[in-house]
Write a protein that holds these residues in place. Sequence first.
Motif: not given
Length: 329
Positions: A29, A32-33, A41, A73, A77
Amino acid sequence: MLKPQYHILKDFQLESGEILPEIKLEYATQGNKKLDNEGNITNAFIYLHGWSGDYTSVENLKSVIGPGKAIDTNHFYVISPTALGAPGSSAPSTSGLKTDFPHYTLKDMVRAHYELITTKLGIKHLNGIMGTSMGGFQALHWAIEYPDFIDFLILNGTSHRISNRMYGMYHLMNQMITEDYGYMNGNYTDNPLRVMEKSSALSFLWSLSPENYETCFQSRSEFLDGMGDREKDAHEWDANDVIWRNKALLEHDLGDEISKIRIPSLVVAINQDQIVDFNFCVRPMHEGLKNSQLFNYDSIWGHYGCVRDVQKAEGAIKNFVKTIYEKEC
Protein backbone atom coordinates in the motif's frame (compact mmCIF):
# COMPACT_ATOMS: atom_id res chain seq x y z
CA MET A 1 10.20 1.72 -1.40
CA LEU A 2 7.12 -0.47 -1.15
CA LYS A 3 7.02 -3.07 1.62
CA PRO A 4 5.13 -6.30 0.91
CA GLN A 5 2.48 -7.53 3.29
CA TYR A 6 0.76 -10.90 3.30
CA HIS A 7 -2.69 -12.29 4.01
CA ILE A 8 -3.85 -15.91 4.17
CA LEU A 9 -7.26 -16.95 2.87
CA LYS A 10 -8.57 -20.24 4.21
CA ASP A 11 -10.55 -22.82 2.19
CA PHE A 12 -10.60 -20.77 -0.99
CA GLN A 13 -13.00 -22.31 -3.50
CA LEU A 14 -12.11 -21.90 -7.15
CA GLU A 15 -14.56 -21.49 -9.99
CA SER A 16 -13.92 -25.15 -10.85
CA GLY A 17 -15.22 -26.20 -7.43
CA GLU A 18 -11.77 -27.25 -6.21
CA ILE A 19 -10.73 -25.91 -2.81
CA LEU A 20 -7.30 -24.70 -1.79
CA PRO A 21 -6.97 -25.12 1.99
CA GLU A 22 -5.13 -21.82 2.08
CA ILE A 23 -3.77 -19.25 -0.31
CA LYS A 24 -1.26 -16.52 0.39
CA LEU A 25 -1.82 -13.09 -1.13
CA GLU A 26 0.92 -10.51 -1.36
CA TYR A 27 0.21 -6.79 -1.52
CA ALA A 28 1.58 -3.34 -0.76
CA THR A 29 0.00 0.00 0.00
CA GLN A 30 0.96 3.63 -0.44
CA GLY A 31 -0.72 6.92 0.33
CA ASN A 32 -2.78 7.95 3.33
CA LYS A 33 -6.02 6.34 4.40
CA LYS A 34 -9.09 8.51 4.70
CA LEU A 35 -11.68 7.19 7.13
CA ASP A 36 -15.36 7.90 7.62
CA ASN A 37 -17.02 8.19 11.01
CA GLU A 38 -17.31 4.40 11.21
CA GLY A 39 -13.62 3.86 10.48
CA ASN A 40 -14.12 2.66 6.89
CA ILE A 41 -11.48 3.53 4.29
CA THR A 42 -13.09 5.88 1.78
CA ASN A 43 -10.27 6.56 -0.69
CA ALA A 44 -9.07 3.08 -1.76
CA PHE A 45 -7.72 2.51 -5.27
CA ILE A 46 -6.33 -0.74 -6.69
CA TYR A 47 -3.58 -1.12 -9.26
CA LEU A 48 -3.52 -4.53 -11.00
CA HIS A 49 -0.29 -5.56 -12.71
CA GLY A 50 0.20 -7.27 -16.04
CA TRP A 51 1.21 -10.80 -17.08
CA SER A 52 4.71 -10.91 -15.61
CA GLY A 53 4.38 -8.41 -12.76
CA ASP A 54 3.78 -8.33 -9.03
CA TYR A 55 2.98 -5.78 -6.33
CA THR A 56 6.09 -3.73 -7.26
CA SER A 57 4.83 -3.16 -10.83
CA VAL A 58 2.94 -0.08 -9.67
CA GLU A 59 6.33 1.62 -9.29
CA ASN A 60 6.74 1.47 -13.08
CA LEU A 61 3.84 3.93 -13.33
CA LYS A 62 5.31 6.64 -11.10
CA SER A 63 4.60 9.16 -13.85
CA VAL A 64 0.85 8.74 -13.27
CA ILE A 65 0.58 7.17 -9.78
CA GLY A 66 2.20 9.03 -6.92
CA PRO A 67 2.21 12.31 -4.98
CA GLY A 68 0.73 15.05 -7.15
CA LYS A 69 0.23 12.71 -10.11
CA ALA A 70 -2.99 11.81 -11.93
CA ILE A 71 -3.67 9.13 -9.33
CA ASP A 72 -2.52 11.29 -6.46
CA THR A 73 -1.37 9.29 -3.45
CA ASN A 74 -2.01 12.38 -1.34
CA HIS A 75 -5.69 11.70 -2.03
CA PHE A 76 -5.87 7.99 -2.89
CA TYR A 77 -4.88 5.00 -0.75
CA VAL A 78 -3.30 2.82 -3.45
CA ILE A 79 -3.24 -0.95 -3.01
CA SER A 80 -1.13 -3.05 -5.38
CA PRO A 81 -1.66 -6.81 -4.92
CA THR A 82 0.28 -9.63 -6.54
CA ALA A 83 -2.06 -11.81 -8.59
CA LEU A 84 -3.02 -15.33 -7.64
CA GLY A 85 -0.68 -17.56 -9.63
CA ALA A 86 2.22 -15.11 -9.59
CA PRO A 87 5.21 -15.74 -7.28
CA GLY A 88 4.78 -13.79 -4.07
CA SER A 89 1.17 -14.90 -3.90
CA SER A 90 0.20 -18.58 -4.06
CA ALA A 91 1.29 -20.20 -7.32
CA PRO A 92 2.34 -23.65 -8.51
CA SER A 93 5.96 -22.81 -7.67
CA THR A 94 5.55 -21.01 -4.35
CA SER A 95 2.91 -23.35 -2.93
CA GLY A 96 5.06 -26.42 -3.47
CA LEU A 97 2.13 -28.09 -5.23
CA LYS A 98 3.59 -27.85 -8.73
CA THR A 99 1.18 -29.63 -11.10
CA ASP A 100 -1.20 -30.39 -8.21
CA PHE A 101 -1.95 -26.67 -7.97
CA PRO A 102 -5.50 -26.31 -9.35
CA HIS A 103 -6.02 -24.44 -12.58
CA TYR A 104 -7.52 -21.05 -11.84
CA THR A 105 -9.42 -18.48 -13.89
CA LEU A 106 -9.46 -14.72 -14.13
CA LYS A 107 -12.58 -14.77 -11.95
CA ASP A 108 -10.64 -16.68 -9.30
CA MET A 109 -7.87 -14.07 -9.44
CA VAL A 110 -10.44 -11.31 -8.96
CA ARG A 111 -12.32 -13.01 -6.15
CA ALA A 112 -9.08 -13.64 -4.26
CA HIS A 113 -8.32 -9.92 -4.38
CA TYR A 114 -11.91 -9.07 -3.45
CA GLU A 115 -11.55 -11.23 -0.35
CA LEU A 116 -8.25 -9.53 0.47
CA ILE A 117 -9.78 -6.07 0.08
CA THR A 118 -12.93 -6.79 2.06
CA THR A 119 -11.79 -9.22 4.76
CA LYS A 120 -8.22 -8.14 5.49
CA LEU A 121 -8.48 -4.42 4.75
CA GLY A 122 -12.17 -4.02 5.60
CA ILE A 123 -12.87 -1.90 2.52
CA LYS A 124 -16.53 -1.64 1.54
CA HIS A 125 -16.10 0.45 -1.61
CA LEU A 126 -13.32 1.32 -4.05
CA ASN A 127 -12.78 4.69 -5.64
CA GLY A 128 -11.24 3.05 -8.67
CA ILE A 129 -9.25 0.29 -10.31
CA MET A 130 -6.48 0.62 -12.86
CA GLY A 131 -5.44 -2.53 -14.67
CA THR A 132 -2.57 -2.84 -17.12
CA SER A 133 -2.64 -5.56 -19.79
CA MET A 134 -3.70 -8.80 -18.00
CA GLY A 135 -4.52 -6.62 -14.99
CA GLY A 136 -7.07 -4.90 -17.21
CA PHE A 137 -8.67 -8.27 -17.96
CA GLN A 138 -9.18 -8.59 -14.22
CA ALA A 139 -10.48 -5.02 -13.88
CA LEU A 140 -13.25 -5.83 -16.36
CA HIS A 141 -14.20 -8.92 -14.37
CA TRP A 142 -14.29 -6.76 -11.22
CA ALA A 143 -16.76 -4.47 -12.97
CA ILE A 144 -19.00 -7.38 -13.99
CA GLU A 145 -18.85 -9.26 -10.69
CA TYR A 146 -18.99 -6.24 -8.34
CA PRO A 147 -20.67 -3.42 -10.31
CA ASP A 148 -21.64 -1.35 -7.27
CA PHE A 149 -18.26 -1.62 -5.59
CA ILE A 150 -16.28 0.72 -7.86
CA ASP A 151 -16.55 4.38 -8.93
CA PHE A 152 -14.36 4.20 -12.06
CA LEU A 153 -12.05 2.04 -14.19
CA ILE A 154 -8.82 2.86 -16.01
CA LEU A 155 -8.17 0.18 -18.63
CA ASN A 156 -4.54 0.46 -19.71
CA GLY A 157 -3.22 -1.47 -22.72
CA THR A 158 -5.92 -4.08 -22.39
CA SER A 159 -9.13 -5.46 -23.87
CA HIS A 160 -12.23 -7.54 -23.22
CA ARG A 161 -10.85 -10.21 -25.58
CA ILE A 162 -7.59 -11.51 -26.96
CA SER A 163 -6.98 -11.58 -30.69
CA ASN A 164 -6.36 -14.80 -32.60
CA ARG A 165 -2.70 -13.88 -32.93
CA MET A 166 -2.37 -13.28 -29.20
CA TYR A 167 -4.15 -16.57 -28.54
CA GLY A 168 -1.79 -18.34 -30.90
CA MET A 169 1.33 -16.87 -29.33
CA TYR A 170 0.48 -17.87 -25.75
CA HIS A 171 -0.84 -21.25 -26.90
CA LEU A 172 2.45 -21.84 -28.73
CA MET A 173 4.40 -20.77 -25.64
CA ASN A 174 2.63 -23.40 -23.55
CA GLN A 175 3.12 -26.00 -26.25
CA MET A 176 6.85 -25.27 -26.46
CA ILE A 177 7.27 -25.60 -22.69
CA THR A 178 5.22 -28.77 -22.20
CA GLU A 179 6.91 -30.54 -25.14
CA ASP A 180 10.44 -29.68 -24.00
CA TYR A 181 12.38 -32.62 -22.56
CA GLY A 182 13.36 -30.54 -19.51
CA TYR A 183 9.74 -29.94 -18.49
CA MET A 184 9.24 -33.58 -17.42
CA ASN A 185 5.43 -33.25 -17.30
CA GLY A 186 5.84 -30.44 -14.79
CA ASN A 187 7.80 -32.54 -12.31
CA TYR A 188 11.18 -30.96 -13.04
CA THR A 189 13.73 -30.41 -10.30
CA ASP A 190 15.49 -27.64 -12.22
CA ASN A 191 13.41 -25.10 -14.08
CA PRO A 192 13.79 -25.79 -17.85
CA LEU A 193 15.67 -22.58 -18.62
CA ARG A 194 16.41 -23.33 -22.27
CA VAL A 195 12.77 -23.42 -23.30
CA MET A 196 11.88 -20.58 -20.92
CA GLU A 197 14.44 -18.41 -22.72
CA LYS A 198 12.92 -19.30 -26.08
CA SER A 199 9.46 -18.49 -24.74
CA SER A 200 10.69 -15.07 -23.67
CA ALA A 201 12.28 -14.49 -27.07
CA LEU A 202 8.96 -15.38 -28.71
CA SER A 203 7.27 -12.70 -26.64
CA PHE A 204 10.01 -10.16 -27.42
CA LEU A 205 9.54 -10.57 -31.16
CA TRP A 206 6.11 -8.97 -31.16
CA SER A 207 5.94 -6.94 -27.95
CA LEU A 208 7.51 -3.82 -29.48
CA SER A 209 6.48 -1.71 -32.45
CA PRO A 210 7.87 -2.62 -35.89
CA GLU A 211 9.67 0.74 -35.87
CA ASN A 212 11.48 -0.16 -32.66
CA TYR A 213 13.05 -3.29 -34.11
CA GLU A 214 14.32 -1.35 -37.12
CA THR A 215 15.51 1.90 -35.54
CA CYS A 216 16.70 0.96 -32.04
CA PHE A 217 19.18 -1.69 -33.19
CA GLN A 218 22.04 -0.66 -35.46
CA SER A 219 23.08 -4.14 -36.60
CA ARG A 220 21.92 -7.75 -36.65
CA SER A 221 24.34 -8.61 -33.84
CA GLU A 222 23.01 -5.75 -31.70
CA PHE A 223 19.48 -6.96 -32.34
CA LEU A 224 20.40 -10.50 -31.31
CA ASP A 225 22.08 -9.13 -28.18
CA GLY A 226 18.83 -7.33 -27.35
CA MET A 227 16.87 -10.51 -27.84
CA GLY A 228 19.40 -12.34 -25.66
CA ASP A 229 18.89 -9.79 -22.90
CA ARG A 230 15.17 -10.44 -23.06
CA GLU A 231 15.77 -14.19 -22.86
CA LYS A 232 17.51 -13.65 -19.52
CA ASP A 233 14.26 -12.22 -18.12
CA ALA A 234 12.87 -15.74 -18.23
CA HIS A 235 15.37 -16.89 -15.61
CA GLU A 236 12.89 -15.45 -13.11
CA TRP A 237 9.93 -17.38 -14.57
CA ASP A 238 8.79 -20.79 -13.37
CA ALA A 239 7.51 -23.06 -16.13
CA ASN A 240 4.39 -24.28 -14.32
CA ASP A 241 3.53 -20.74 -13.20
CA VAL A 242 3.70 -19.58 -16.83
CA ILE A 243 1.57 -22.46 -18.14
CA TRP A 244 -1.13 -22.01 -15.49
CA ARG A 245 -1.21 -18.22 -16.04
CA ASN A 246 -1.41 -18.63 -19.80
CA LYS A 247 -4.33 -21.04 -19.47
CA ALA A 248 -6.23 -18.41 -17.49
CA LEU A 249 -5.37 -15.79 -20.12
CA LEU A 250 -6.41 -17.99 -23.05
CA GLU A 251 -9.97 -18.18 -21.72
CA HIS A 252 -10.37 -14.39 -21.79
CA ASP A 253 -13.24 -13.39 -24.05
CA LEU A 254 -16.02 -11.42 -22.39
CA GLY A 255 -17.90 -10.86 -25.63
CA ASP A 256 -21.14 -8.91 -25.18
CA GLU A 257 -20.87 -9.16 -21.40
CA ILE A 258 -19.02 -5.86 -21.37
CA SER A 259 -22.28 -4.15 -22.34
CA LYS A 260 -23.36 -4.83 -18.74
CA ILE A 261 -20.63 -2.51 -17.45
CA ARG A 262 -21.97 0.94 -16.63
CA ILE A 263 -19.02 2.09 -14.52
CA PRO A 264 -17.31 5.17 -16.03
CA SER A 265 -14.20 3.88 -17.80
CA LEU A 266 -11.14 5.40 -19.41
CA VAL A 267 -9.58 3.23 -22.12
CA VAL A 268 -5.88 4.02 -22.60
CA ALA A 269 -4.33 2.44 -25.68
CA ILE A 270 -1.20 2.44 -27.83
CA ASN A 271 -1.61 2.70 -31.58
CA GLN A 272 1.39 0.44 -32.26
CA ASP A 273 0.40 -2.26 -29.75
CA GLN A 274 0.75 -5.61 -31.52
CA ILE A 275 -0.36 -7.68 -28.52
CA VAL A 276 -3.55 -5.79 -27.73
CA ASP A 277 -4.44 -4.75 -31.26
CA PHE A 278 -6.16 -1.37 -31.51
CA ASN A 279 -8.61 -2.25 -34.28
CA PHE A 280 -9.59 -5.75 -33.17
CA CYS A 281 -9.32 -5.48 -29.39
CA VAL A 282 -9.31 -1.89 -28.14
CA ARG A 283 -11.82 -0.15 -30.38
CA PRO A 284 -14.46 -2.91 -30.01
CA MET A 285 -14.07 -2.74 -26.22
CA HIS A 286 -14.48 1.03 -26.20
CA GLU A 287 -17.56 0.77 -28.40
CA GLY A 288 -19.01 -2.07 -26.29
CA LEU A 289 -18.63 -0.29 -22.97
CA LYS A 290 -21.65 1.90 -22.28
CA ASN A 291 -19.80 4.66 -20.45
CA SER A 292 -16.23 4.91 -21.68
CA GLN A 293 -13.75 7.44 -22.98
CA LEU A 294 -10.83 6.57 -25.25
CA PHE A 295 -7.31 8.03 -25.17
CA ASN A 296 -4.79 6.54 -27.58
CA TYR A 297 -1.24 7.59 -28.32
CA ASP A 298 1.85 6.58 -30.27
CA SER A 299 4.69 4.64 -28.67
CA ILE A 300 7.74 3.09 -30.27
CA TRP A 301 7.64 0.62 -27.37
CA GLY A 302 4.49 -1.07 -28.68
CA HIS A 303 2.70 -2.97 -25.92
CA TYR A 304 5.38 -1.95 -23.42
CA GLY A 305 4.36 1.64 -24.09
CA CYS A 306 1.51 1.13 -21.61
CA VAL A 307 4.22 1.39 -18.96
CA ARG A 308 7.23 3.04 -20.63
CA ASP A 309 5.24 5.90 -22.20
CA VAL A 310 2.23 6.02 -19.88
CA GLN A 311 3.13 9.60 -18.94
CA LYS A 312 1.60 10.55 -22.30
CA ALA A 313 -1.76 9.65 -20.79
CA GLU A 314 -1.30 11.55 -17.52
CA GLY A 315 -3.42 14.53 -18.59
CA ALA A 316 -6.22 12.28 -19.84
CA ILE A 317 -6.20 10.26 -16.61
CA LYS A 318 -6.16 13.37 -14.44
CA ASN A 319 -9.07 14.95 -16.33
CA PHE A 320 -11.04 11.71 -16.28
CA VAL A 321 -10.69 11.28 -12.51
CA LYS A 322 -11.53 14.95 -11.95
CA THR A 323 -14.78 14.65 -13.91
CA ILE A 324 -15.83 11.56 -11.93
CA TYR A 325 -15.87 13.47 -8.67
CA GLU A 326 -17.15 16.72 -10.15
CA LYS A 327 -20.30 14.82 -11.15
CA GLU A 328 -20.80 13.80 -7.52
CA CYS A 329 -20.68 17.38 -6.26
